[in-house]
Design a protein around this motif. Structure first.
Motif, PDB file in Angstrom:
ATOM      1  N   THR B 101       1.105  -1.293  -0.151  1.00 25.38           N
ATOM      2  CA  THR B 101      -0.141   0.070  -0.001  1.00 25.38           C
ATOM      3  C   THR B 101       0.793   1.167   0.566  1.00 25.38           C
ATOM      4  N   GLU B 104       2.823   1.424  -3.115  1.00 28.06           N
ATOM      5  CA  GLU B 104       1.972   2.260  -4.680  1.00 28.06           C
ATOM      6  C   GLU B 104       1.474   3.824  -4.398  1.00 28.06           C
ATOM      7  N   PHE B 171     -11.040  16.229  14.797  1.00 28.85           N
ATOM      8  CA  PHE B 171     -11.641  16.562  15.190  1.00 28.85           C
ATOM      9  C   PHE B 171     -13.023  16.499  15.122  1.00 28.85           C
ATOM     10  N   PHE B 175     -15.705  17.979  11.083  1.00 28.75           N
ATOM     11  CA  PHE B 175     -14.258  18.781  10.468  1.00 28.75           C
ATOM     12  C   PHE B 175     -14.834  18.252   8.905  1.00 28.75           C
ATOM     13  N   GLN B 176     -14.898  20.253   7.967  1.00 27.74           N
ATOM     14  CA  GLN B 176     -14.278  20.340   6.643  1.00 27.74           C
ATOM     15  C   GLN B 176     -13.344  19.582   6.344  1.00 27.74           C
ATOM     16  N   TRP B 178      -9.651  20.701   3.793  1.00 26.58           N
ATOM     17  CA  TRP B 178      -9.503  21.549   3.355  1.00 26.58           C
ATOM     18  C   TRP B 178      -9.071  20.849   1.952  1.00 26.58           C
ATOM     19  N   VAL B 179     -10.401  20.592   0.734  1.00 24.42           N
ATOM     20  CA  VAL B 179      -9.521  19.293  -0.165  1.00 24.42           C
ATOM     21  C   VAL B 179      -7.914  19.835  -0.889  1.00 24.42           C
ATOM     22  N   VAL B 180      -7.713  21.204  -1.278  1.00 23.27           N
ATOM     23  CA  VAL B 180      -7.344  21.682  -1.771  1.00 23.27           C
ATOM     24  C   VAL B 180      -5.477  21.101  -1.381  1.00 23.27           C
ATOM     25  N   MET B 181      -5.464  21.344   0.455  1.00 23.29           N
ATOM     26  CA  MET B 181      -4.639  21.040   0.274  1.00 23.29           C
ATOM     27  C   MET B 181      -3.396  19.311   0.145  1.00 23.29           C
ATOM     28  N   LEU B 183      -4.175  18.161  -2.786  1.00 19.77           N
ATOM     29  CA  LEU B 183      -3.865  18.701  -4.845  1.00 19.77           C
ATOM     30  C   LEU B 183      -2.686  19.091  -4.756  1.00 19.77           C
ATOM     31  N   PHE B 189       1.472  25.723  -1.797  1.00 22.49           N
ATOM     32  CA  PHE B 189       1.342  26.912  -0.495  1.00 22.49           C
ATOM     33  C   PHE B 189       1.646  26.541   1.216  1.00 22.49           C
TER      34      PHE B 189
END
Lengths: 345, 214, 225
Positions: B101, B104, B171, B175-176, B178-181, B183, B189
Motif C-alpha cells: 500500500t 503504491e 477533529f 470537520f470540513q 480543505w480538499v485543496v491541501m 491536491l 501553498f
C-alpha cells in the motif's frame, strides 16, 4: 507631528485610484442590493463577512509590513464585494472568510499590493475555496424564499471548520415548486435542459449571489463605461467572442450545444466580463491587447464549459487571461512615433 | 570549486546539525522539491519517503566515503550514481516487502530518489572528501533535515486536507476537509508557508544569537 | 585541487577496474536484496489481490489467476503476462473449493484520470455483485463518493450483465443514467454531482464485460475443480 512632502507633478487629475475605485463600489451597490433582495439575510451576511475579512486582512498585512494603511483606496472593499457576489448565497460564512483572507493575502499582498498583483484577487480567493470546498461551492439555494428576511439559510451559519449544515429541510419548507439545486449550465450539461430566458434575467435561476441579474449588471457596467472608469472594450470582447463561438458551435453542432442565451446569461459571464476582467491592474493596457485579452477569455470560457469537466469556466478563463496579460502587453506595444519597426534578423 | 571545502575540520556538532538547520535540504537549499511536493499528502507517506531517502543517503555516503581514494576523478559521478542507484533499488525492494500500500502511495518517487539532488550533492560535496564516520554523521543530519521537512509538509497537509494525523481523526467527523491541501496546489501553498516560517525563525536566531552565516 | 596527482588522467585500465569493482559490489547487494525480499513481496502481492477480490466476491476464500482469449481460458502463473488480445481475470473459490465468482478489472477515463475498479461477477445470476476501486484520482469529496456512497454501491448488488443468445455480447449494455432514474437491472444510477466519475465506472465495466464475458462464459465449466 508629520509633514507631507510631494514631488512633481503638482497638478492633480481627478481620476485618482481612490476615485475610480469608489465609483466601482458605487456601481456594485445595486447588484449587491439585488442579491440581498433575492436571497435575504444569508446574502447580506455573506457580503458583510467577506468584505470585512478582506478589509481586516489588508489592514493586518499593512501593519505587518509596516506600511501606511491602504484601506482608503477602496480596492479591498471591491475585492470583498466581488468575491461575495461570486459565491453561492448559502455559502458558509467561515468559508467566505477563508476566501476573503486568501484573496487579499495570497492574491494581492504577497505580490506587493495593489497594482503589482498578477491575478484578480477576488478570483484567487474563489479559486482557492472552489478547490478546497468543492461541495459547498456547488450547493445552491433557491431565490425568493418566503422567510428569507427573517431567517438564515442553515448552511450560512455553519460553525467554523465544520461541514456545512444540511439545507434540505429548509429548502423543502421554503419553496413551493420543485427546486433542483442545479444551475442552468449544470442542468444543460447533465440533462440538456434549456432554462427559460425570463427566469435567467429575473434571477429565478439558482446561481451565485450576484450573477443572475444580467440587466442590472449591464446598467451598472454602462455607468462605469460612460464615466470612463472602465474599459468598455473588455466586456464587449469577452461577451462578443463567447457569443460568436457559441453561435458557431450551435450553427454547426446543432442541438448538441447549448443555445446562446444560456451561454451569455449564466455562469457569471456578465459579472466576470464587466467587473473582473476589467480590473485595471490585471488587464492589458494597449488597445489591441485589450481586444486579444477579452477574446481569449470569451473563447476559453466557452471551451471549458463545452469540453471541460466543469460546468462553468469564467473564473479560470479570466485567471488565464490575467496570466497572459504581460505577454499580450509585450507583443502589442505600439510603435514609438518616429521610429521604424525593428527588422527581424 | 564553488562548493566550500568541507574536508578540513573534524567532526563537530555542526557536522550533524548542518543538514537539520543551517543547510536544511527542504527549507534552505530547496533540493529534492519533486518528492517534497508530490508525496507529502499524508504524514505517513512523507515520513516513509523521508526515511527511505535517509537510508539511501547514509548508505551511499558510507560506501562512497570508503572508496573515495580509489575512484579516479573522471569516473566519480558515474560511480556515485551506480552506488546510489543500487541503494535505491534496495529500498524499493524493502518497501515492497514491508507494505505494498505504501509502495503504491509513493509510486515512482521511490525510484526517483536516485535523481534527488541531495544525495548526489552530498556524495560530491561531502562523502567523497571525508572519512566514513564524518560522512555518515553528515548524511544522517541531511537525511534527518529532509525527513523533518517532508514530515512538516505531510502533517500540515493531512491535518488540513483530511482532518487526520497518521490516519487518526483529530477533529471529529463534522470537520470540513480543505480538499485543496491534498491536491498539488496545496503542496505549493504549504511549502510556501513553511518556507516563510523557517526563514522568519532563521533570521530571528541570526539577529539574536549573532552567529556567523556563510 | 591541492593534489597534483589527480590532475593527470589515470590510465583507462584503472577507471575500468574501479567501475567493475563498484558494479560488482552493487550487483551483489542488489541480488542479495532481491533474494531476501522476493518471498515477502510475492506474499504481499497475493494478500493484496486476495483482499481486493474477496471484497467484491464476499464468501470467497481462494483466488486463481486466469487469462481469457478468443481460443479459451488458461491459468496464469503469478506475475505472468497476459497473451495478446487476452483479458486477465481472477477466479475465486470458497473454502470448499466451489467456484464463487469471477473478478476482473475495468477502467475508464474519469474526471481527473483513469478510474480503475475491480468488479465481482456471479456466474449463477450472470450479474455483477460488487465493485472495489483499484485506483483513481477523482476530486476528494465529490468523485470519491463512488467508494462510499451507499446508494451508488447498491447498483452493484445485482447489475445485470447477461449475454445474448449467441454469447457474442451483453443482452443489454451497462448504462449510467441520471440520478434517480434507474429503471432496469442493467442501469447504474449516477451519483448526483459526481456524474462524470459515475459514468466512468459504468463505461469501464461495460467495456470490460463486453470483452471478457463472451470469451469466458462458454468455457466457464473449465474453472470448476
Amino acid at each position: 507631528m508629520s509633514m507631507e512632502l510631494r514631488t512633481s507633478p503638482h497638478l492633480v487629475s481627478d481620476r485618482s485610484v481612490e476615485r475610480i475605485m469608489k465609483h466601482v463600489v458605487l456601481a456594485l451597490l445595486p447588484v449587491c442590493t439585488f442579491s440581498v433582495w433575492q436571497y435575504g439575510l444569508s446574502a447580506l451576511a455573506l457580503l458583510i463577512v467577506v468584505t470585512t475579512t478582506c478589509l481586516a486582512t489588508e489592514r493586518f498585512l499593512n501593519r505587518a509590513a509596516k506600511q501606511a494603511s491602504t484601506l482608503n483606496d477602496w480596492s479591498a472593499t471591491i475585492t470583498g464585494l466581488l468575491l461575495a457576489l461570486t459565491l453561492p448565497p448559502a455559502f458558509p460564512l467561515w468559508m467566505g472568510a477563508v476566501a476573503g483572507f486568501v484573496a487579499i493575502a495570497i492574491g494581492k499582498a504577497l505580490f506587493g499590493g495593489l497594482g503589482h498583483n498578477v491575478f484578480n484577487p477576488a478570483l484567487i480567493g474563489r479559486a482557492f475555496v472552489q478547490a478546497s470546498f468543492p461541495v459547498a461551492i456547488t450547493t445552491w439555494a433557491p431565490p425568493f424564499a418566503v422567510h428569507r428576511f427573517s431567517e438564515f439559510i442553515p448552511s450560512t451559519l455553519t460553525l467554523p471548520f465544520m461541514i456545512p449544515n444540511d439545507n434540505a429541510a429548509w429548502i423543502a419548507a421554503a419553496t413551493v415548486d420543485g427546486f433542483t439545486g442545479a444551475t442552468p449550465l449544470a442542468r444543460w450539461k447533465y440533462e440538456h435542459f434549456v432554462y427559460p430566458v425570463q427566469d435567467m434575467l429575473t434571477g429565478a435561476a439558482s446561481a451565485s449571489s450576484g450573477e443572475t441579474s444580467a440587466i442590472l449588471l449591464l446598467l451598472c457596467g454602462l455607468y462605469l463605461a460612460a464615466r470612463k472608469f472602465m474599459d468598455w472594450r473588455i466586456p464587449v470582447a469577452v461577451i462578443g467572442s463567447a457569443v460568436l463561438v457559441a453561435w458557431a458551435f450551435r450553427l454547426y453542432g446543432g442541438e448538441a450545444f447549448p443555445p446562446i442565451h444560456l451561454v451569455v446569461l449564466s455562469g457569471g459571464l456578465v459579472l466576470g466580463a464587466l467587473f473582473m476582467a476589467t480590473d485595471m491592474a490585471t488587464s492589458p493596457v494597449t488597445p489591441l491587447g485589450v481586444w486579444i485579452y477579452g477574446a481569449v477569455i470569451g473563447v476559453v470560457t466557452v471551451m471549458i464549459r463545452y469540453f471541460g469537466g466543469l460546468t462553468e469556466g469564467v473564473m479560470y478563463a479570466i485567471l488565464l487571461g490575467n496570466a497572459l496579460t504581460p505577454l499580450i502587453d509585450k507583443y502589442t506595444q505600439p510603435r514609438v512615433f518616429g521610429t521604424r519597426q525593428q527588422r527581424k534578423s | 570549486m564553488s562548493l566550500p571545502n568541507q574536508a578540513d575540520q573534524g567532526i563537530t556538532f555542526d557536522t550533524f546539525m548542518e543538514g537539520v538547520w543551517r543547510q536544511n535540504p527542504v527549507f534552505v537549499m530547496m533540493l529534492g522539491m519533486c518528492p517534497t511536493l508530490a508525496v507529502t499528502v499524508s504524514a505517513v507517506n512523507a515520513l516513509s519517503m523521508g526515511v527511505a531517502t535517509l537510508f539511501v543517503l547514509v548508505s551511499s555516503s558510507l560506501l562512497i566515503s570508503l572508496i573515495r581514494n580509489l575512484v579516479p576523478k573522471e569516473v566519480r559521478i558515474a560511480t556515485f550514481i551506480v552506488i546510489i542507484a543500487t541503494f535505491v533499488t534496495l529500498t524499493d525492494y524493502l518497501i515492497q516487502a514491508v507494505s505494498l500500500t505504501l509502495y503504491e502511495a509513493l509510486g515512482a518517487f521511490i525510484q526517483l530518489i536516485v535523481v534527488n539532488c541531495i544525495i548526489l550533492g552530498r556524495a560530491e560535496a561531502h562523502a567523497s572528501k571525508n572519512p566514513p564516520l564524518k560522512a555518515v554523521i553528515n548524511a544522517l543530519g541531511m537525511g534527518t533535515g529532509f525527513t523533518i521537512g517532508l514530515f512538516a509538509l505531510g502533517a500540515t497537509r493531512e491535518i488540513f486536507g483530511a482532518g487526520k494525523l497518521f490516519g487518526m481523526t483529530l477533529f471529529g467527523d463534522q470537520f470540513q476537509p480543505w480538499v485543496v491541501m491534498v491536491l498539488p496546489p496545496g503542496g505549493f501553498f504549504v511549502l510556501a508557508a513553511w518556507l516563510l516560517l523557517f526563514s522568519l525563525l532563521r533570521s530571528k536566531s541570526a539577529t539574536e544569537g549573532g552567529h556567523a552565516h556563510d | 585541487m591541492n593534489q597534483p596527482s589527480q590532475i593527470q588522467t589515470p590510465s583507462g585500465g584503472k577507471m575500468i577496474a574501479t567501475m567493475v569493482l563498484v558494479a560488482s559490489i552493487c550487483g551483489v547487494l542488489i541480488v542479495g536484496a532481491f533474494e531476501g525480499t522476493a518471498g515477502a513481496i510475492a506474499e504481499n502481492k497475493r494478500i493484496m489481490l486476495e483482499r481486493a477480490v474477496f471484497k467484491v466476491l464476499p464468501g470467497a476464500a481462494g483466488v486463481r489467476e486466469y487469462a481469457a482469449t478468443a481460443a479459451g481460458i488458461q491459468p496464469l502463473a503469478a506475475g505472468e503476462a497476459v497473451p495478446a488480445r487476452g483479458v486477465r481475470f481472477y477466479a475465486a473459490y470458497d473454502a470448499a473449493g466451489v467456484l464463487k465468482g469471477i473478478a476482473a478489472e475495468a477502467g475508464a477515463k474519469g474526471y481527473a484520470d483513469t478510474v480503475r475498479v475491480l468488479y465481482g461477477y456471479d456466474t449463477k445470476c450472470q450479474c455483477i455483485i460488487g465493485i472495489g476501486v483499484v485506483s483513481m484520482r477523482e476530486t476528494p469529496g465529490i468523485g470519491d463518493k463512488i467508494i462510499t456512497d451507499a446508494a451508488f454501491l447498491k447498483n452493484f448488488e445485482a447489475l445485470d450483465v447477461r449475454l445474448n443468445s449467441d454469447l457474442s455480447a451483453l443482452t443489454n449494455a451497462v448504462r449510467v443514467v441520471k440520478h434517480g432514474t434507474k429503471m432496469n437491472a442493467w442501469e447504474i444510477d449516477a451519483i448526483a454531482g459526481a456524474t462524470v466519475t459515475s459514468k466512468a465506472v459504468g463505461r469501464g465495466i461495460n467495456d470490460s464485460a463486453q470483452k471478457l464475458l463472451p470469451m469466458l462464459v462458454p468455457h466457464i465449466a473449465e474453472l470448476k475443480p
